[in-house]
Every structure is written in structure tokens, then in C-alpha cells.
Design a protein around this motif. Structure first.
Motif, PDB file in Angstrom:
ATOM      1  N   TRP A  81     -47.130  21.344  39.653  1.00  0.00           N
ATOM      2  CA  TRP A  81     -47.556  20.960  40.627  1.00  0.00           C
ATOM      3  C   TRP A  81     -47.239  19.431  41.148  1.00  0.00           C
ATOM      4  O   TRP A  81     -46.894  18.508  40.182  1.00  0.00           O
ATOM      5  CB  TRP A  81     -48.338  21.086  41.173  1.00  0.00           C
ATOM      6  CG  TRP A  81     -49.394  20.354  40.444  1.00  0.00           C
ATOM      7  CD1 TRP A  81     -50.432  21.389  39.568  1.00  0.00           C
ATOM      8  CD2 TRP A  81     -50.446  19.225  40.327  1.00  0.00           C
ATOM      9  NE1 TRP A  81     -51.557  20.125  38.771  1.00  0.00           N
ATOM     10  CE2 TRP A  81     -51.370  18.805  40.046  1.00  0.00           C
ATOM     11  CE3 TRP A  81     -50.172  17.155  41.101  1.00  0.00           C
ATOM     12  CZ2 TRP A  81     -51.742  17.755  39.306  1.00  0.00           C
ATOM     13  CZ3 TRP A  81     -50.929  16.738  40.756  1.00  0.00           C
ATOM     14  CH2 TRP A  81     -52.104  16.786  39.976  1.00  0.00           C
ATOM     15  N   LEU A 105     -41.661  20.807  39.367  1.00  0.00           N
ATOM     16  CA  LEU A 105     -41.825  22.217  39.905  1.00  0.00           C
ATOM     17  C   LEU A 105     -41.292  23.568  38.617  1.00  0.00           C
ATOM     18  O   LEU A 105     -41.786  24.518  39.204  1.00  0.00           O
ATOM     19  CB  LEU A 105     -41.404  22.859  41.585  1.00  0.00           C
ATOM     20  CG  LEU A 105     -42.192  21.610  42.118  1.00  0.00           C
ATOM     21  CD1 LEU A 105     -42.018  22.050  43.911  1.00  0.00           C
ATOM     22  CD2 LEU A 105     -43.705  21.976  42.045  1.00  0.00           C
ATOM     23  N   ARG A 116     -38.800  35.526  41.422  1.00  0.00           N
ATOM     24  CA  ARG A 116     -39.610  33.715  42.266  1.00  0.00           C
ATOM     25  C   ARG A 116     -37.571  33.277  41.654  1.00  0.00           C
ATOM     26  O   ARG A 116     -36.655  32.423  42.761  1.00  0.00           O
ATOM     27  CB  ARG A 116     -39.713  32.385  41.517  1.00  0.00           C
ATOM     28  CG  ARG A 116     -41.113  32.831  41.589  1.00  0.00           C
ATOM     29  CD  ARG A 116     -41.520  31.587  40.325  1.00  0.00           C
ATOM     30  NE  ARG A 116     -42.816  31.911  39.959  1.00  0.00           N
ATOM     31  CZ  ARG A 116     -43.422  31.002  39.217  1.00  0.00           C
ATOM     32  NH1 ARG A 116     -42.878  30.209  38.016  1.00  0.00           N
ATOM     33  NH2 ARG A 116     -44.767  30.959  39.495  1.00  0.00           N
ATOM     34  N   LEU A 314     -43.286  28.824  46.959  1.00  0.00           N
ATOM     35  CA  LEU A 314     -43.811  27.796  46.963  1.00  0.00           C
ATOM     36  C   LEU A 314     -45.532  27.263  47.953  1.00  0.00           C
ATOM     37  O   LEU A 314     -44.875  28.009  49.135  1.00  0.00           O
ATOM     38  CB  LEU A 314     -42.887  26.587  47.029  1.00  0.00           C
ATOM     39  CG  LEU A 314     -41.951  26.762  45.678  1.00  0.00           C
ATOM     40  CD1 LEU A 314     -41.007  25.421  46.092  1.00  0.00           C
ATOM     41  CD2 LEU A 314     -42.948  26.004  44.128  1.00  0.00           C
ATOM     42  N   LEU A 323     -47.913  20.639  45.921  1.00  0.00           N
ATOM     43  CA  LEU A 323     -47.050  21.401  46.651  1.00  0.00           C
ATOM     44  C   LEU A 323     -47.030  22.338  44.886  1.00  0.00           C
ATOM     45  O   LEU A 323     -46.840  21.645  44.106  1.00  0.00           O
ATOM     46  CB  LEU A 323     -45.602  20.783  46.901  1.00  0.00           C
ATOM     47  CG  LEU A 323     -44.576  22.445  46.715  1.00  0.00           C
ATOM     48  CD1 LEU A 323     -44.302  22.941  48.432  1.00  0.00           C
ATOM     49  CD2 LEU A 323     -42.724  21.399  47.312  1.00  0.00           C
ATOM     50  N   TRP A 325     -46.101  26.088  42.883  1.00  0.00           N
ATOM     51  CA  TRP A 325     -46.575  27.669  42.789  1.00  0.00           C
ATOM     52  C   TRP A 325     -47.690  28.097  42.341  1.00  0.00           C
ATOM     53  O   TRP A 325     -48.631  27.714  42.196  1.00  0.00           O
ATOM     54  CB  TRP A 325     -45.408  28.239  41.619  1.00  0.00           C
ATOM     55  CG  TRP A 325     -43.843  27.985  41.284  1.00  0.00           C
ATOM     56  CD1 TRP A 325     -43.592  26.563  40.533  1.00  0.00           C
ATOM     57  CD2 TRP A 325     -43.039  28.333  42.589  1.00  0.00           C
ATOM     58  NE1 TRP A 325     -42.361  26.653  40.851  1.00  0.00           N
ATOM     59  CE2 TRP A 325     -42.201  27.194  42.264  1.00  0.00           C
ATOM     60  CE3 TRP A 325     -42.697  29.530  42.727  1.00  0.00           C
ATOM     61  CZ2 TRP A 325     -40.620  27.747  42.400  1.00  0.00           C
ATOM     62  CZ3 TRP A 325     -41.925  29.920  43.235  1.00  0.00           C
ATOM     63  CH2 TRP A 325     -40.333  29.525  43.041  1.00  0.00           C
TER      64      TRP A 325
END
Length: 355
Positions: A81, A105, A116, A314, A323, A325
Motif C-alpha cells: 500500500w 503496489l 487483476r 485497487l 491506495l 489492493w
């Protein structure tokens, strides 16, 4: 008097207690301990603390350089993050670059996750269209190494080649424009390096053009053996018009099902129900006046963007300005963490780093 010591505003280090005292923990990937090599410096009795700090810095720099030469990716961080705060304060510096976000990330590992993959490919396509000149040298290297992994996954596993072909096409068009017409004034790095990257992109495009998906022979039930109800159910769960058209070209029966007016009406409702143009056509009523909904879909698609669906995206925590996952999580301090989460689309991700 100026402050000459270590910055007291830094978030701090991680320490572990050993039999010889406290030792600082450094996370720079999984292979860093294997290539660790200490450097000894002669020191007197009065300079022991200073020499210990010099040894740590020299050893860290050597490990970073050695790791960077042995791998094609940047350092792997433990925490997946990153803070995204545009306003800076004395306690925290809010500026964060796009290249740093791609590294922290861990997009390099996200390519191997099917949930993803489409998200990463779409994001890289948007970066190719507008953000190539904003990447630093290290971010460029990371971007093209991840792109190579994307192409390799398509070639080996035959996963979503159409999306990656569009990505490479947009990237090659952007590079031709930048290298041939704009040149050195906006590109970070040598133009010859970008020309070699353009050659790699053309090579990847040829690999995808020559890609042939082999037909798998199975002794059990095949897709064509399924009942019409199942075929229709599958078509109604597709949100991409190109997937519906491609599936309709497989068999005559699927072609008839893919031309169903109700199917295209529901597709218009899913993507464009909030657009004012559809209110005149009574989208939610049965009296649609004989509207050609397939033609309506492609007409609206030229004017409005379609909704994007991804297996995993995200998320942004509005309380922590972090920010991350969603599966990885982050150390949130809010009373209601789920109420602070905001899904981030690839375009929104790009907008977060427009300063």
C-alpha cells in the motif's frame, strides 16, 4: 542553528532484538539476504558508532546495486500500500509519483493474478496513451519489464490477447509520435533506448499476431453440447460487446442467440442507463418502439464510455489516504474501515497522480 541530524519527521525504522542487541530490519526483496556481504571498516575506539553507521550504509548500497543488476524488477516491498496525499505538511510529505506507485503496489506480481490481469493491462494502456513522458528512468524500466511479463502470459496461457494487442498498438503509436516527431525534449533517457524499446514492441506484436490457440480435445461434454438455456445464460453474463460478437461467430446457434434484441437492450441498460439520451427510448419499459438495440449500443458507445468490470481493483481509503489492493489490506485507524473504501478505476488511478 540548522538541524544536522536525521530527519525526525521520518516514519521510523523496524527493529528486532537479538542476543547482541537491537538490529535494524531492512526489507528489499526476498533474495537480498542471499547476496548480503558485509564490508569492514577500520575504526578506533572513539569512532565505533560512526563506523557502524558507515558500514550499514555501504553494505545497503552494495546490496541494492547487486540486486538491481541481477533482477529485472525493482525492490519488492513488504507493505503493498502507499500514501497518496497531494497536500504536504511538516509531518508528512504528500508527493508520490506514478512510477513509485507501480513499484510499491507490486504490479509485477499482479500480472500473474487472473483477477487483476485485465486491470493492470488497462492501466498500462492508459499510461501508454498519456503518461509515458511522466515516468522516470527506473519507472520506465519497471513498466517495460512488467509489460514483457504481460506478453509472456498471453503467449504461454493464451489469456485475453485482444486487450494486450490494443495495449501494444497504442504504445507503439505513442512511441512513434514521441521519438520521430517530438524527440529528446520530452522523453526521459536516450532516444536510442526508446527506439530499442519500440523494436521490442514490434516483436511482441508479431508474436501475438502469430499466436494460434490450439483446439483442446476432450472426451467429456464440450461447450456445444450444453443446452440452449446455458448458452443464453452465458451470453447474458457478458458485459463486453466484442466478446458477445466473437462468441456468436462460433456456431450458427450462438449467432442467433447473440443477435437477440433483449440481450442488447440489457447491455445498453448496464452501460448507459444513467445517460440522458436513453430516456427518450423508454429503456426500462417494454414499449421500446422497435428500437434496434444493437445499433443503439454502438451509437452510444461512440459518445459515452462503457462501464468497466474487473475481478479485483485497487481501493482508496478516504480516512487514511492510502491506495492498496483490497485483498492485501492496510493498517486502517477508522472506526468503520469498510465505509471509507472507494474503488479506483484505471482512469481514476491516473488522475490521482496528475500534479
Amino acid at each position: 542553528m540548522p538541524f544536522l541530524g536525521k530527519d525526525w519527521r521520518s516514519p521510523g525504522w523496524s527493529w528486532t532484538k537479538t542476543e547482541h542487541g537491537w538490529k535494524r530490519i531492512i526489507f528489499y526483496g526476498h533474495d537480498m539476504d542471499d547476496i548480503h556481504r558485509e564490508i569492514e571498516f577500520p575504526c578506533g575506539d572513539g569512532d565505533e558508532e560512526f563506523a557502524q553507521g558507515v558500514c550499514q550504509l555501504a553494505s545497503l548500497k552494495k546490496r541494492k546495486d547487486l540486486y538491481n543488476h541481477k533482477t529485472k524488477s525493482q525492490f519488492v516491498f513488504r507493505d503493498k500500500w502507499i500514501y497518496v496525499q497531494k497536500d504536504s505538511t511538516k509531518e508528512r510529505h504528500g508527493y508520490c509519483t506514478l512510477g513509485e506507485a507501480l513499484n510499491r503496489l507490486d504490479f509485477s506480481s499482479a500480472v500473474h493474478d487472473l483477477r487483476r490481469f485485465n486491470y493492470v493491462a488497462k492501466l498500462f494502456q492508459l499510461i501508454a496513451r498519456s503518461q509515458l513522458t511522466c515516468l522516470s528512468g527506473a519507472a520506465q524500466k519497471n513498466y517495460f519489464n512488467i509489460l514483457e511479463k504481460i506478453v509472456r502470459k498471453v503467449v504461454e496461457e493464451h489469456y485475453n490477447p485482444r486487450l494486450v494487442k490494443e495495449l501494444l498498438q497504442d504504445l507503439s503509436a505513442a512511441l512513434r509520435k514521441l521519438t520521430l516527431h517530438v524527440g529528446r525534449c520530452v522523453l526521459v533517457g536516450n532516444v536510442d533506448v526508446w527506439l530499442r524499446r519500440l523494436d521490442n514492441i514490434l516483436r511482441w506484436q508479431r508474436q501475438l499476431d502469430d499466436l494460434h490457440i490450439p483446439k483442446q480435445m476432450c472426451s467429456g461434454v464440450s461447450f456445444s453440447d450444453l443446452p440452449l438455456y446455458t448458452h443464453n445464460k452465458i451470453l447474458y453474463n457478458l458485459s463486453d460487446a466484442c466478446d458477445i460478437i466473437n462468441l456468436g461467430q462460433a456456431t450458427p446457434t450462438l449467432h442467433v442467440l447473440s443477435e437477440d434484441r433483449t440481450l442488447w437492450k440489457r447491455l445498453c441498460h448496464f452501460h448507459f442507463s444513467d445517460k440522458p439520451h436513453l430516456s427518450r427510448h423508454s429503456l426500462l419499459t417494454k414499449n421500446d418502439g422497435g428500437v434496434d438495440w444493437k445499433l443503439m449500443y454502438f451509437t452510444l458507445h461512440k459518445r459515452y464510455p462503457v462501464k468497466e468490470q474487473y475481478g479485483d481493483t485497487l481501493h482508496f481509503c478516504r480516512h487514511c489516504s492510502v491506495l492498496f489492493w483490497k485483498d492485501c489490506g492496510h493498517p486502517c485507524t477508522a472506526n468503520d474501515p469498510d465505509g471509507c473504501l472507494l474503488p479506483i478505476s484505471p482512469q481514476h488511478f491516473i488522475d490521482l497522480f496528475r500534479f
